[in-house]
Design a protein around this motif. Structure first.
Motif, PDB file in Angstrom:
ATOM      1  N   GLY A  63      -2.836  -3.136   9.684  1.00 11.81           N
ATOM      2  CA  GLY A  63      -3.097  -1.709   9.711  1.00 11.81           C
ATOM      3  C   GLY A  63      -1.830  -0.906   9.485  1.00 11.81           C
ATOM      4  N   GLY A  64      -2.011   0.392   9.280  1.00 14.68           N
ATOM      5  CA  GLY A  64      -0.861   1.243   9.068  1.00 14.68           C
ATOM      6  C   GLY A  64      -1.276   2.581   8.520  1.00 14.68           C
ATOM      7  N   LEU A  65      -0.285   3.303   8.023  1.00 14.23           N
ATOM      8  CA  LEU A  65      -0.501   4.634   7.458  1.00 14.23           C
ATOM      9  C   LEU A  65      -0.464   4.547   5.943  1.00 14.23           C
ATOM     10  N   VAL A  66      -1.460   5.127   5.308  1.00 12.57           N
ATOM     11  CA  VAL A  66      -1.532   5.110   3.852  1.00 12.57           C
ATOM     12  C   VAL A  66      -2.104   6.436   3.383  1.00 12.57           C
ATOM     13  N   GLN A  67      -1.732   6.842   2.198  1.00 14.41           N
ATOM     14  CA  GLN A  67      -2.270   8.064   1.625  1.00 14.41           C
ATOM     15  C   GLN A  67      -3.670   7.823   1.063  1.00 14.41           C
ATOM     16  N   ALA A  68      -4.442   8.870   1.000  1.00 14.52           N
ATOM     17  CA  ALA A  68      -5.777   8.776   0.419  1.00 14.52           C
ATOM     18  C   ALA A  68      -5.678   8.222  -1.007  1.00 14.52           C
ATOM     19  N   GLY A  69      -6.596   7.316  -1.311  1.00 17.91           N
ATOM     20  CA  GLY A  69      -6.571   6.657  -2.606  1.00 17.91           C
ATOM     21  C   GLY A  69      -5.801   5.351  -2.618  1.00 17.91           C
TER      22      GLY A  69
END
Length: 123
Positions: free
Chosen positions: A8-14
């Motif tokens: 898991g983690g932080l990702v931008q939309a798309g």
């Protein structure tokens, strides 16, 4: 049976993320595995499941065409490849082992659960 989920983690939309979940202990590869997710203050909801040999998969409608579940029985690991991520995919994701060779969408069909991994999709 112990399940360790990660990825898991932080990702931008798309964007994309791949979750992994490795089982240990008295795990049998003869059981289906699945992924669920939980939003704050909500019940855990079904995302995807894969049969014991990977021959059958099933997804909730909101992730069809974007997420792919797979497994490697030699590694006791199930994966969730998540593409085209949307902010509404933001949740804690849990892996689980089903009671039978083919799993469904009900959480009661699963008797072992991982600790959860947070996926955050920014807009």
């Amino acid at each position: 049976v112990q399940l360790q989920a990660y990825g898991g983690g932080l990702v931008q939309a798309g964007g994309s993320l791949r979750l992994s979940c490795t089982a240990s202990g008295r795990f049998s590869s003869n059981n289906a595995m699945g992924w669920f997710r939980q939003y704050p203050g909500k019940e855990r909801e079904f995302v995807a499941t894969i049969s014991w040999n990977g021959g059958r998969t099933y997804y909730t409608d909101s992730v069809k065409g974007r997420f792919t579940i797979s497994r490697d029985n030699a590694k006791n690991t199930v994966y969730l490849q998540m593409n085209s991520l949307k902010p509404e995919d933001t949740a804690v994701y849990f892996c689980a082992v089903a009671r039978r060779a083919i799993g469904g969408s009900a959480s009661t069909e699963y008797n072992y659960w991982g600790q959860g991994t947070l996926v955050t999709v920014s807009s």
